[in-house]
Scaffold this active site. Sequence first.
Site, PDB file in Angstrom:
ATOM      1  N   ARG A 109      65.797  44.746 -59.840  1.00  0.00           N
ATOM      2  CA  ARG A 109      66.527  43.523 -60.211  1.00  0.00           C
ATOM      3  C   ARG A 109      67.747  43.338 -59.317  1.00  0.00           C
ATOM      4  O   ARG A 109      68.461  44.293 -59.006  1.00  0.00           O
ATOM      5  CB  ARG A 109      66.945  43.573 -61.680  1.00  0.00           C
TER       6      ARG A 109
ATOM      7  N   HIS B 223      63.823  41.801 -47.584  1.00  0.00           N
ATOM      8  CA  HIS B 223      63.588  41.728 -49.026  1.00  0.00           C
ATOM      9  C   HIS B 223      63.112  40.340 -49.383  1.00  0.00           C
ATOM     10  O   HIS B 223      63.659  39.345 -48.900  1.00  0.00           O
ATOM     11  CB  HIS B 223      64.859  42.072 -49.820  1.00  0.00           C
TER      12      HIS B 223
HETATM   13  P1  5GP Z   1      70.368  38.204 -48.946  1.00  0.00           P
HETATM   14  O1  5GP Z   1      71.582  37.316 -49.008  1.00  0.00           O
HETATM   15  O2  5GP Z   1      70.490  39.262 -47.880  1.00  0.00           O
HETATM   16  O3  5GP Z   1      69.067  37.444 -48.862  1.00  0.00           O
HETATM   17  O4  5GP Z   1      70.283  38.905 -50.365  1.00  0.00           O
HETATM   18  C1  5GP Z   1      70.889  40.113 -50.672  1.00  0.00           C
HETATM   19  C2  5GP Z   1      70.780  40.264 -52.177  1.00  0.00           C
HETATM   20  O5  5GP Z   1      71.056  41.608 -52.500  1.00  0.00           O
HETATM   21  C3  5GP Z   1      71.776  39.394 -52.945  1.00  0.00           C
HETATM   22  O6  5GP Z   1      71.063  38.527 -53.832  1.00  0.00           O
HETATM   23  C4  5GP Z   1      72.644  40.411 -53.694  1.00  0.00           C
HETATM   24  O7  5GP Z   1      73.008  39.979 -54.980  1.00  0.00           O
HETATM   25  C5  5GP Z   1      71.755  41.633 -53.732  1.00  0.00           C
HETATM   26  N1  5GP Z   1      72.486  42.895 -53.750  1.00  0.00           N
HETATM   27  C6  5GP Z   1      73.562  43.248 -52.986  1.00  0.00           C
HETATM   28  N2  5GP Z   1      73.946  44.497 -53.274  1.00  0.00           N
HETATM   29  C7  5GP Z   1      73.091  44.962 -54.225  1.00  0.00           C
HETATM   30  C8  5GP Z   1      72.992  46.214 -54.934  1.00  0.00           C
HETATM   31  O8  5GP Z   1      73.749  47.170 -54.714  1.00  0.00           O
HETATM   32  N3  5GP Z   1      72.004  46.313 -55.852  1.00  0.00           N
HETATM   33  C9  5GP Z   1      71.131  45.292 -56.117  1.00  0.00           C
HETATM   34  N4  5GP Z   1      70.192  45.493 -57.050  1.00  0.00           N
HETATM   35  N5  5GP Z   1      71.195  44.103 -55.464  1.00  0.00           N
HETATM   36  C10 5GP Z   1      72.165  43.947 -54.542  1.00  0.00           C
END
Ligand code: 5GP
Length: 117
Positions: free
Chosen positions: A30, A101
């Site tokens: 999550r 991701h």
């Molecule tokens: P991006 O902006 O790179 O597509 O998404 C990164 C995602 O990782 C964001 O939605 C953020 O909330 C999530 N995220 C960042 N740090 C952590 C963490 O330590 N644990 C989890 N479960 N999600 C994280």
Amino acid sequence: MDNNCLFCRIVAGEIPATVVHETATTLAFRDIDPKAAVHVLVIPKEHHPDVVALATNDPAGSADLLAAAAAVAEAEGLRTDGFRLLFNTGAYAGQEVFHVHAHLLGGEPLGPMLAIR
Ligand code: 5GP
Ligand code: ZN
């Protein structure tokens, strides 16, 4: 494993996460700051910085990731009402974590695809 990579460290168990699905090659957990009622991140265990690198360097891993995302969508009950599956890639998309991701979003109406149009 990249010791400086947050998601590699989650795969290694060094940083806790709420895991909802795991295979030999993928992990789903999550999002810590959910943007919808259901917000799960689906990642390959191997480090690839973005979806282009994954698709180019590991086609089988790409298929595994898609299959894992589909399994989580089913398990989370998102199939009936629908969901969104997306990869933020690079600066314009605001990618923050450079370990590829898929964001799986659902559980409520998600609104237009982009807020800015
Ligand atoms: P991006 O902006 O790179 O597509 O998404 C990164 C995602 O990782 C964001 O939605 C953020 O909330 C999530 N995220 C960042 N740090 C952590 C963490 O330590 N644990 C989890 N479960 N999600 C994280
Ligand atoms: Zn990584």
